[in-house]
Design a protein around this motif. Structure first.
Motif, mmCIF file in Angstrom:
data_model
loop_
_atom_site.group_PDB
_atom_site.id
_atom_site.type_symbol
_atom_site.label_atom_id
_atom_site.label_comp_id
_atom_site.label_asym_id
_atom_site.label_seq_id
_atom_site.Cartn_x
_atom_site.Cartn_y
_atom_site.Cartn_z
ATOM 1 N N LYS A 543 3.817 -2.365 5.229
ATOM 2 C CA LYS A 543 2.748 -3.358 5.347
ATOM 3 C C LYS A 543 2.713 -3.918 6.764
ATOM 4 O O LYS A 543 3.722 -4.356 7.301
ATOM 5 C CB LYS A 543 2.963 -4.491 4.348
ATOM 6 C CG LYS A 543 1.831 -5.518 4.334
ATOM 7 C CD LYS A 543 2.078 -6.566 3.247
ATOM 8 C CE LYS A 543 0.947 -7.567 3.197
ATOM 9 N NZ LYS A 543 1.161 -8.588 2.135
ATOM 10 N N ARG A 544 1.529 -3.889 7.369
ATOM 11 C CA ARG A 544 1.365 -4.446 8.703
ATOM 12 C C ARG A 544 0.205 -5.443 8.662
ATOM 13 O O ARG A 544 0.135 -6.264 7.762
ATOM 14 C CB ARG A 544 1.094 -3.317 9.705
ATOM 15 C CG ARG A 544 2.310 -2.388 9.892
ATOM 16 C CD ARG A 544 3.517 -3.145 10.458
ATOM 17 N NE ARG A 544 4.647 -2.256 10.697
ATOM 18 C CZ ARG A 544 5.623 -2.039 9.816
ATOM 19 N NH1 ARG A 544 5.583 -2.629 8.640
ATOM 20 N NH2 ARG A 544 6.630 -1.251 10.119
ATOM 21 N N ASP A 545 -0.703 -5.355 9.587
ATOM 22 C CA ASP A 545 -1.846 -6.262 9.551
ATOM 23 C C ASP A 545 -2.825 -5.809 8.479
ATOM 24 O O ASP A 545 -2.927 -4.634 8.147
ATOM 25 C CB ASP A 545 -2.533 -6.313 10.914
ATOM 26 C CG ASP A 545 -3.027 -4.940 11.349
ATOM 27 O OD1 ASP A 545 -4.177 -4.617 11.037
ATOM 28 O OD2 ASP A 545 -2.232 -4.204 11.980
ATOM 29 N N SER A 546 -3.556 -6.762 7.944
ATOM 30 C CA SER A 546 -4.412 -6.495 6.787
ATOM 31 C C SER A 546 -5.490 -5.456 7.084
ATOM 32 O O SER A 546 -5.935 -4.741 6.192
ATOM 33 C CB SER A 546 -5.067 -7.791 6.305
ATOM 34 O OG SER A 546 -5.820 -8.376 7.357
ATOM 35 N N ALA A 547 -5.901 -5.323 8.329
ATOM 36 C CA ALA A 547 -6.980 -4.396 8.657
ATOM 37 C C ALA A 547 -6.576 -2.942 8.448
ATOM 38 O O ALA A 547 -7.414 -2.087 8.160
ATOM 39 C CB ALA A 547 -7.424 -4.611 10.104
ATOM 40 N N ASN A 548 -5.288 -2.649 8.614
ATOM 41 C CA ASN A 548 -4.826 -1.261 8.522
ATOM 42 C C ASN A 548 -4.075 -0.960 7.233
ATOM 43 O O ASN A 548 -3.589 0.164 7.061
ATOM 44 C CB ASN A 548 -3.916 -0.936 9.718
ATOM 45 C CG ASN A 548 -4.676 -0.948 11.030
ATOM 46 O OD1 ASN A 548 -5.832 -0.559 11.069
ATOM 47 N ND2 ASN A 548 -4.023 -1.416 12.087
ATOM 48 N N ASN A 549 -3.958 -1.919 6.348
ATOM 49 C CA ASN A 549 -3.158 -1.697 5.149
ATOM 50 C C ASN A 549 -3.802 -0.720 4.175
ATOM 51 O O ASN A 549 -3.114 0.083 3.552
ATOM 52 C CB ASN A 549 -2.885 -3.030 4.437
ATOM 53 C CG ASN A 549 -1.761 -3.802 5.113
ATOM 54 O OD1 ASN A 549 -0.942 -3.217 5.804
ATOM 55 N ND2 ASN A 549 -1.736 -5.102 4.915
ATOM 56 N N ALA A 550 -5.116 -0.768 4.024
ATOM 57 C CA ALA A 550 -5.778 0.036 2.993
ATOM 58 C C ALA A 550 -5.507 1.532 3.137
ATOM 59 O O ALA A 550 -5.077 2.185 2.180
ATOM 60 C CB ALA A 550 -7.268 -0.250 2.979
ATOM 61 N N PHE A 591 2.597 6.154 9.622
ATOM 62 C CA PHE A 591 2.685 5.461 8.339
ATOM 63 C C PHE A 591 2.070 6.296 7.211
ATOM 64 O O PHE A 591 1.314 5.787 6.390
ATOM 65 C CB PHE A 591 2.025 4.079 8.414
ATOM 66 C CG PHE A 591 2.680 3.146 9.399
ATOM 67 C CD1 PHE A 591 3.775 2.386 9.033
ATOM 68 C CD2 PHE A 591 2.221 3.071 10.694
ATOM 69 C CE1 PHE A 591 4.402 1.545 9.945
ATOM 70 C CE2 PHE A 591 2.830 2.229 11.613
ATOM 71 C CZ PHE A 591 3.924 1.465 11.236
ATOM 72 N N LEU A 592 2.416 7.589 7.214
ATOM 73 C CA LEU A 592 2.003 8.544 6.179
ATOM 74 C C LEU A 592 0.526 8.923 6.261
ATOM 75 O O LEU A 592 0.046 9.701 5.432
ATOM 76 C CB LEU A 592 2.304 8.007 4.768
ATOM 77 C CG LEU A 592 3.777 7.762 4.421
ATOM 78 C CD1 LEU A 592 3.873 7.143 3.023
ATOM 79 C CD2 LEU A 592 4.566 9.055 4.465
ATOM 80 N N LYS A 593 -0.206 8.424 7.242
ATOM 81 C CA LYS A 593 -1.634 8.705 7.310
ATOM 82 C C LYS A 593 -1.922 10.057 7.946
ATOM 83 O O LYS A 593 -2.991 10.634 7.723
ATOM 84 C CB LYS A 593 -2.355 7.612 8.102
ATOM 85 C CG LYS A 593 -2.373 6.253 7.416
ATOM 86 C CD LYS A 593 -3.192 5.242 8.197
ATOM 87 C CE LYS A 593 -2.568 4.944 9.546
ATOM 88 N NZ LYS A 593 -3.327 3.913 10.289
ATOM 89 N N THR A 594 -1.000 10.583 8.753
ATOM 90 C CA THR A 594 -1.254 11.822 9.490
ATOM 91 C C THR A 594 -0.126 12.800 9.245
ATOM 92 O O THR A 594 1.000 12.554 9.646
ATOM 93 C CB THR A 594 -1.383 11.555 11.003
ATOM 94 O OG1 THR A 594 -2.412 10.598 11.218
ATOM 95 C CG2 THR A 594 -1.701 12.838 11.753
ATOM 96 N N MET A 595 -0.431 13.899 8.604
ATOM 97 C CA MET A 595 0.581 14.918 8.334
ATOM 98 C C MET A 595 0.402 16.151 9.216
ATOM 99 O O MET A 595 0.958 17.191 8.945
ATOM 100 C CB MET A 595 0.537 15.322 6.853
ATOM 101 C CG MET A 595 1.040 14.233 5.923
ATOM 102 S SD MET A 595 2.781 13.815 6.209
ATOM 103 C CE MET A 595 2.902 12.288 5.293
ATOM 104 N N GLN A 596 -0.397 16.012 10.289
ATOM 105 C CA GLN A 596 -0.550 17.111 11.241
ATOM 106 C C GLN A 596 -0.933 16.542 12.584
ATOM 107 O O GLN A 596 -1.819 15.694 12.689
ATOM 108 C CB GLN A 596 -1.619 18.090 10.755
ATOM 109 C CG GLN A 596 -1.872 19.242 11.731
ATOM 110 C CD GLN A 596 -2.712 20.321 11.114
ATOM 111 O OE1 GLN A 596 -2.201 21.155 10.400
ATOM 112 N NE2 GLN A 596 -4.013 20.305 11.372
#
Length: 810
Positions: A543-550, A591-596
């Protein structure tokens, strides 16, 4: 919200203690003893007068001369709160009751602050379905209540609290300062979810041999392998790791005393514990009695001399990868087609292959084991062997369910099984089942040890309804047994008055129905071995800032199960290793968003610009969103191997990233760019990972096989490939299991030395200069092992510290 991370209700400093020593200090029982039993006051599950007791009394640790606060042991929802009564010196006050001097009223205050929390835990998953259960923790005798850390108002039912948040301060029990009562309980449905025991009681004097393996939805702690009589043995290290067709075991007959040569003559158990680099093997007979002394596996026991390296003894856990490769490598070419180092690794790690990768059906699991005939090599995977872990709450380790109390409506223990457990083992003692003698046994160390793993069903002592009925047996058995009637009546009335003052008429029904109870210290210690994180716990870490959590939270939901399975498989889910795994993974995978990694575009070869294969939106599920192998499209040249090499800007290449890790230029740098949780990079790493998973046969190529420019257009003779796998390096970045598994493989098989470095890291967040220096050095070493340099090290350290705040006990 479902969680699992667990800690004790007191969190003292932990300088250099072992897990066991620290938990014992954090959950120490009072030094005062019951005169009739010599057991600690407030013991579980039996206490004064052989009465059922929900939990244990704890003596709060101190820091700077003050008692530590009572804290939530796990995330959960408060379901009941009772503020404590202000202490009063009036000896006739109901809370001034001294059970050790009931005849003469005295000011022995008992605090009545009470907090009950409902916890939802997750300990594994069956396929895509998480294994969840609900349990309750209760803290009684609080001297004060804390304010909710976010609302700043007094705690109330409905408040959500996070693990480690303060619930209040310890109060008094019978005039003893700094004490609380602490308990853990669940209902029958959740008992089965947690233990899979189905309330079964196992006769410890006549245990039945298992007939099936233990659970696979949850696996944690030590492994326990049942070996029947007739299990194959060897006096020296076997040369083959495949089971002989003529020596499969199971041919023993205890009735005729006939056993084949080189087989066990009696059934036994083997416990394997992987911890801090070691693999400790302990042996037990069918009743659970130790056989000999535990032995520490050594790499020298398993690896041929040619592959040894100095300093590897007594560190078998660090060497599991080498042993797995070694056993797979001993197979002939044909058998390797049905095998994989990954399958062998799981056999060594779990005692069985739990994953999707190949393992020969006749694979033997030879380990050096202590037996009644001395140290022997034993096949732990022979027919008739069965495998379990601490997640099964195995009876051989003392776990047992007790629900045979004949009344089930009062607090007196009338369980024949419980009495049999604690009675004097001397059969000539014809009074050993009498209550007075049984009560005196509660102080014996061997009895206290047995009682720690009892799971008992009986009503809550905090229910104010029917207090006189539930404790009525005390009126005749205790208060009137040696007194005249008038004195006995006075004692009984004072007791009932006190009992009603420390019980409650409005407890939640779900809490009252949670009448299966665990020894709290044993439960906390046992479940801390689990290491499985729920989505909610991972979200706390990332969890970081609310803008990037989703987008991060969506990624967590996608990868949570695979990430847990990876850390479980590769023993990365310890309190020291896991923060680094999450900290480094946050940077590697965004943060798991990019796997390549983003690919290069417009690659120039001989001045000619070729096609592109750039990164595509992660929301696309199909593998085509990741591009393709360079050279497959008509406009992509494959004869660049024999030409001069240029980079993507048209510059001549002499030495660059594109020529490291087995890459042969810009096209390879794109094909084998970073993918997965740890961004597996380079042709060498991809090929070795394919071989590890059994997707590519190592025996069919040499180290230069990939230099063939036409390889992708033709299958080299004898090359075993898995269609759609080896032809698609993108599969490492598209399938959650592969994304995570590749990261675990890289850490353990390619960078095992850094695991040793992590194990020397601190258990707590950095404080002083020395602690910060050690933490920094460890983080740098892990970064260099994963990244090859220190790119983004400051962020990696920041993310590791953020993970420690959630995962550790500081």
């Amino acid at each position: 919200m479902v969680r699992m991370i667990l800690s004790p209700p007191f969190l003292p400093a932990r300088p250099s203690q072992s897990e066991t020593a620290w938990l014992d200090a954090a959950m120490a029982q009072p030094t005062s003893r019951l005169s009739s039993t010599n057991a600690a006051e407030g013991s579980f599950p039996l206490s004064l007068q052989l009465a059922w007791h929900n939990g244990i009394h704890l003596q709060a640790p101190q820091a700077a001369g003050a008692y530590l606060p009572v804290r939530a042991i796990a995330d959960g929802t408060v379901v009941f709160v009772h503020p404590p009564t202000v202490p009063d010196n009036d000896v006739h006050h109901a809370l001034n009751y001294n059970p050790f001097n009931a005849g003469t009223p005295s000011p022995a205050w008992t605090s009545d602050g009470f907090v009950v929390i409902e916890h939802k835990g997750e300990i594994g998953a069956a396929g895509a379905v998480a294994t969840e259960f609900v349990y309750y923790s209760a803290c009684m005798h609080l001297g004060s209540l804390a304010s909710h850390p976010r609302t700043r108002r007094p705690l109330k039912a409905g408040d959500f609290v996070y693990r480690k948040e303060a619930l209040g301060t310890p109060g008094q029990i019978y005039g003893h300062d700094g004490q609380i009562h602490f308990e853990i309980c669940c209902d029958e449905a959740n008992l089965e979810k947690l233990t899979t025991r189905k309330r079964n009681w196992a006769d410890p004097l006549a245990p039945q041999p298992p007939t099936a393996n233990g659970r696979t939805d949850a696996v944690f702690g030590s492994l326990y392998i049942y070996l029947p009589a007739g299990t194959p043995t060897r006096s020296s290290q076997p040369t083959s790791h495949l089971r002989s067709a003529v020596h499969t075991g199971g041919a023993a007959s205890a009735a005729t005393d006939f056993f084949l040569p080189d087989t066990l003559r009696a059934a036994q158990w083997v416990q394997i514990t992987y911890e801090h680099g070691s693999a400790i093997l302990a042996s037990y007979d069918k009743l659970g009695a130790p056989i000999g002394q535990p032995r520490n596996d050594s790499r020298y026991d398993y690896i041929t001399v040619a592959t040894m390296r100095p300093g590897a003894s007594q560190s078998f856990e660090y060497d599991l990868s080498a042993v797995a490769n070694d056993r797979h490598g001993t197979l002939d070419v044909a058998t390797q087609a049905t095998s994989s180092p990954s399958g062998w690794y799981e056999l060594l790690r779990f005692g069985r292959n739990l994953g999707p990768d190949a393992l020969p059906a006749n694979a033997a699991h030879w380990r050096k084991v202590v037996t009644p005939d001395g140290g022997l090599w034993v096949d732990l995977n022979a027919p008739g062997t069965f495998k379990f872990s601490d997640a099964d709450f195995p009876a051989i380790t003392g776990w047992n369910c007790f629900d045979d109390d004949t009344t089930q409506t009062d607090q007196r223990c009338d369980s024949l099984r419980m009495k049999t457990l604690i009675r004097d083992p001397d059969r000539t003692n014809d009074r050993r089942m009498e209550r007075a003698q049984l009560a005196r046994r509660l102080g014996e160390p061997e009895v206290r040890h047995k009682l720690r793993r009892t799971i008992c069903k009986f009503p809550s002592e905090w229910d104010q309804k029917d207090v006189e009925k539930r404790y009525g047996w005390l009126e005749t058995e205790d208060f009137k047994s040696t007194d005249d009637d008038a004195t006995g009546v006075q004692k009984w009335e004072r007791f009932v008055k006190h009992a009603k003052a420390v019980t409650f008429p409005d407890l939640p029904e779900a809490f009252l129905k949670a009448d299966w109870r665990f020894h709290p210290r044993e439960f906390v210690g046992h479940m801390r071995q689990c290491g499985w994180l729920s989505c909610e716990e991972m979200k706390q870490i990332y969890k970081r800032d609310s803008a990037n959590n989703a987008p991060v939270f969506l990624a967590i939901e996608k990868y949570q199960l695979a990430l847990n399975r990876m850390t479980q498989k590769y023993l990365l889910n310890t309190r020291k290793r896991l923060p680094h795994i999450f900290g480094q993974g946050a940077t590697e995978s965004n943060f798991l968003k990019t796997m390549q990694e983003t690919a290069m575009t417009g690659i120039a070869v001989n001045g000619e610009v070729h096609g592109t294969s750039g990164i595509h939106p992660q929301s696309k599920a199909d593998e085509s969103s990741f591009g393709h192998w360079w050279g497959l499209n008509p406009n992509e040249r494959v004869d660049w191997h024999g030409s001069r090499k240029y980079n993507s800007n048209g510059g001549l290449i002499s030495s660059s990233y594109n020529w490291r890790m087995g890459n042969l230029g810009n096209p390879d740098a794109q094909k084998f760019r970073g993918r997965g949780f740890k961004q597996l990079t380079g042709r060498d790493n991809y090929v070795q990972y394919w071989v590890y998973r059994g997707w590519l046969a190592a025996s069919s190529f040499d180290k230069h096989w990939w230099s063939d420019p036409q390889y992708m257009a033709r299958n080299a003779q004898g090359m075993r490939k898995i269609p759609g796998v080896v032809d698609n390096p993108e599969i490492v970045g598209t399938q959650p299991y592969n994304c995570m598994d590749a990261g675990g493989w890289y850490m353990v098989f390619q960078r095992s030395d850094v695991i040793r470095e992590i194990d020397s890291d601190l258990d707590h967040l950095a404080a002083g200069a020395h602690e910060q220096s050690q933490e920094t050095a460890t983080s740098r070493a892990v970064t260099r092992a994963i990244n090859g340099g220190e790119l983004g090290w400051d962020k990696r350290l920041e993310n590791t510290r953020a993970a420690k705040k959630i995962l550790l006990d500081s």
